[in-house]
Design a protein around this motif. Sequence first.
Motif, PDB file in Angstrom:
ATOM      1  N   GLN A 297       0.643  -1.318  -0.122  1.00 44.66           N
ATOM      2  CA  GLN A 297      -0.080   0.051   0.001  1.00 44.66           C
ATOM      3  C   GLN A 297       0.861   1.227  -0.119  1.00 44.66           C
ATOM      4  N   ASP A 301       0.591   4.221  -2.840  1.00 48.75           N
ATOM      5  CA  ASP A 301       0.160   5.474  -2.602  1.00 48.75           C
ATOM      6  C   ASP A 301       1.467   6.350  -2.932  1.00 48.75           C
ATOM      7  N   SER A 305       0.910   9.314  -5.932  1.00 54.29           N
ATOM      8  CA  SER A 305       1.414  10.823  -5.551  1.00 54.29           C
ATOM      9  C   SER A 305       2.344  11.170  -6.541  1.00 54.29           C
TER      10      SER A 305
END
Lengths: 872, 358
Positions: A297, A301, A305
């Motif tokens: 995860q 993320d 980004s």
Amino acid sequence: MRFRMRSMHRLTAVGLLLASSSPLLAQQRIVQWSEQSAISTTDNLLSLGYTVPIPVDTPLPFDGFRSYAGLHMRHQDLVATTGLLQAHAVGASRNNRTIWAYRIGDADTTTVWGLPEPATLTNAGIHAREWQTPEVATGMMELLTSKASDIGFYRYLLDNVNMTVIPVYNVDGFLQTQRYPRDSWLGTDPSNPTSSPRDGRMRRKNMLDVDEVMTTQADHLNGVDLNRNNPPYWATSASSSSASIQSIVHHGAFPHSEPEAQALVAAADLGPASQLRVYTDIHSFGRVLFWSRTSDQRLTDITESVLAGFSAHHQALPNGRHYAFPAQSRLDPFLGIGSTDELFAHQYQVPAWTLEVEPPGDPGFHPGEALCGANYGGVVENCHDGFILPDSQIRRVRENLSETMAAIFYRQAGPPAVTATRVFDQGTGALVYESEWSVRSNSEREQIVHQTQPLQLDRDYVLTHSYDKPMRWRVGDVQTSFPGVSAATTVTSNLAFVGSQALNLSSNNQRWPSQRGSGPERYSHYRDDTTSIDWRLPRDAVNDAAINGSVELTLRHSDTDLVGQALDANPATVARWQGGSWLDYENSSGSQSDSGGFDATVRMQVSDQQLGAPFVIVPGTSSAWYDTSRSGEGFVLEILSADTALAYFFTYNSAGEQDWYTMVGVIQGNRVIFSEVVRSSGGVFGPAFNPAAVVRTTVGSATFNFSSCDSGWMDWKIDGARGRMELSRLTTMLGLGCGTSNAVSGPGAGWSGSWYDPSHSGEGYVLEMLSTGGAIVYWFSYDPVGNRRWFFGTGELVDGNLVFSNLLSTRGPRFGAGYNPADLVVNPWGSLTLDLDCDNGRSDYASSEPGFGSGSLQLTHLTRIQSLACSD
Amino acid sequence: MRYTRMISLGLLAGSGALTAAGGQVGSDSTVAEPADWAAPNWEAGAALVHAKSAAATALATELGRLQRDDPAALPQRLQSLTDDHTLTWPEREAAVLQFTRSLHELPRDQVSAMAIDLLSRWQPRTLVAHEEAPALGTPLFDIAATAQGLQNRWRREAAAESAKQLLGEDADRYLDGWLATGDPLLRAGWFDALQATTAAQRQGLLEQSLLRLQKAPQLAPLAAQMAIGLRDQAAMARLAFETDPLFLHPLLAALAVELDAAQLRVLLAQLIAQATPDRAALAIAAFSDTLAGDSGFERQLLALLDDPALGSSAALALGQRSSAAAQAELEALAASPAISLRSQRARFALDRIAEQTP
């Protein structure tokens, strides 16, 4: 690459066949791409509506596409002419052509702080027909290597990031498309015969089992899709990958069966792979960013980004375009097609993505925009025209995407960390507090703190923070928001606490110094890596209540880099990439994070007492200084005027033999800034000395800081290495006082300083007449074969002459961090007599060391210590 | 601007003008949010079966008939397809795509502007797995792009017709119109119009555009086009210094055909001395076929090898084709014990020669 158009045109063709419009549609034939604006179903033309780009054999970028020969010549020439590009042959293609990778940046793989450089890998030209992509990759090389004289963002990247680019990965296929820039087969694709052009200009795959003659029809569909030949999802997709060698998505015989795929792995090792932090595979078209999600995860993320940053940056550029990308919620971490971005996401555990260069091809991703060739005024006879970017667009695409890729490299270079915090007394310019982080290992830094005086209430200071990367963006000389980043996200903040009690602060006039150097108005390594602010702790009820006597103040500092990344809250551990996320990128609570926080590692003493001005350098600071833990080396410092000082560094080389350096610096309060440490070479001892042969080379810089008359510290950077020493006074000169210590007067005080024989410029004596009587002399010279040597000894005044009957020489300790005073060996060298008046003199020496002999020099007083008058 | 596919909210996407120039929407960083892309709603093979159905053919036929007989009713019929649940979406979209392509065969004034506008904004409904990202849905029928291409063609044709009218009046009016037309697509139409001009008209346009060139450099591409067509060597040579970079290579290529070797060498020398390196580099590329083996040209190239900007162009040209004498000189330079830019470029040229050797 945009693939589904095959399906669209199958339907188009089906419809047309149903309407019986043209028998040509099912016919196997070579068709020509043409500009012709009107669509025709009755000839062998595929209309674009704009000029068909033809590659040109030229190395320099222009409004068009370069041939492979032109691109390769450009790459090799950038290697030869810029010094910022290193060529590596990483493998060979199916047809045994070299696959080149290029490392952009300085030649080393170490940052200016001595840490391993982070690495990036960018691959282009995996699908042969996507001509935009080698141009973009070459544009990256051209942009970055053109920035050698940059002092900020780009220089930071060149010095500190190892950016590997493969500009033409599928070189065999690329050459095939350029061999036939107008031609493609139509009617032969197994799935979409009537609408999917193959081979020639539309070749996608490598050249496995296919010759380079397009007219030999039997083999023209063969080859492997290099973006389907990779683990871990090789051959797992029924819809996007095929075992048929004629399929446009043929996955090959086994994972990495193709030599090109092995070259990609070799290119990753140039990082090396352990330092890799982002992978980009450049494709066209679609103007989208596809990416591979994993079950990690944090990596997910971060990748999302990174892509958000890419999209925002690119759109904010002049003539920028919007690149869409799917949310992580739309992606399945256990689904793949055998692409290279999956390889790097899953096995290398870095943000990995597919950059589909424009034009847009899907109204769902770009609502309201013209699609495929229509984006450039094309007639869209076949949406494969999206692979054929018009000549008129490639300069913009190449230049803009290069800038955005640089932004990605900057981001993945790592989160920002404070490297130093300093407080300067505004009234005197003195440094009163310094916290500096020194790299101790690849994972650790050591905080070294000096405070010369507690901070005082109602006294004006300048607070500076230096960082390990540029933190603000400029266009020309004007600071402005980084493209795509709101100015509101880049704000510097300083809060101060005593215990849990917040202090009142007066902070104003924040600036980002424009000159490099050391001091309150200087940046450290790169423009905008240091900020200064006028700072004051007012004497008010809040501060009076919190500060009783001398107490510890904790500074809570926050800032963000150009792309909005917050500080590594704990610089003691080096933030680095490991296992798919940042390691030791602590947040404000000190926990592992990918978002950072505020830095509360700076602690300093503050007092409610009036302590007066801090110590500043005076003539009496002139002295020999050394680090008590490093006996055997040191400095002789001469204060020559209110703002100029001279120092000699007597030390050793890495082999434990004697060495010395000279430096002239600027005095600022309690500091001397030596911007140039000079190494002299070419001299030899004795009569054979030739001043014209002496070469003076700047090899580094140094800064001295004095906290009192008798103590201080210094740091140096020589030949890329760094070091620091605590300083203790070794001598006190005759005629000079300091602080509460009054000057002792006596004969010959004015002789102190440097002396040399003008016919021996490049060697000389440094003389200190001592307050305790007698003198000490240092002779910085060479041996008979040109090695730097220095001799020293104490002497007495005998009949008006200074007699040094026992000059010594040393050897043993090694320069820098490995210095061991126990290795010091002191040997007798000989004797020296100085017969001086105020301006001139004579030296007579006799050495007991073989090869040196005896002789004399005619001396001139080269430097005089400030305030020491001399009278004959 | 978080994009959400509006599958159930209407047939057409967007309401503003299409951004044919590429969707420049300013510097609003909030657009960097990820898109909530739709998942596939059809398997491609199944959708194709529906697309081939008789119902799809019938609908395409119906739309074609409406276009011919009652074009005013066409937009409403297209919009009504949203609620026409007697057909699957693949059937409906296959028919609409077939119909859209058929419009290419018609004069633009016979097609309902509203209909083509609706088609250019078509919101796709048949979404299949994207081959590069199978979790994401992508349209199977690219109706919007096809309609947009048609619109482009018509705009270009209309521009050409307007330009032809002006050409019939006088050259200055055409040039004024050219200068007022910044859109590359429309300018393409203005170029198209020139095909119908006489040599005298083109000569007039060339002369007028050259006269106005200093104050209106935007005329350079037009002048270059005229000069090429008229084979006006003097004008072409002048424009080699002045034309827009986008039109430079075709102009230089034309010069390579028109001028003799001596003239080309002189022009190249002038470009090297007076023009920007990228312009001179393109000239080297454009002339090198014509001047292959020309000793004067090879001397020019050999002299350029240590030029920081143009040395690579010279090396490439020598590497592509060079005489035995030039190769010998390259070998001598490359063998020099002192590494210099000249010797490195000589090595690059020799590497290129070796690459081409069977």
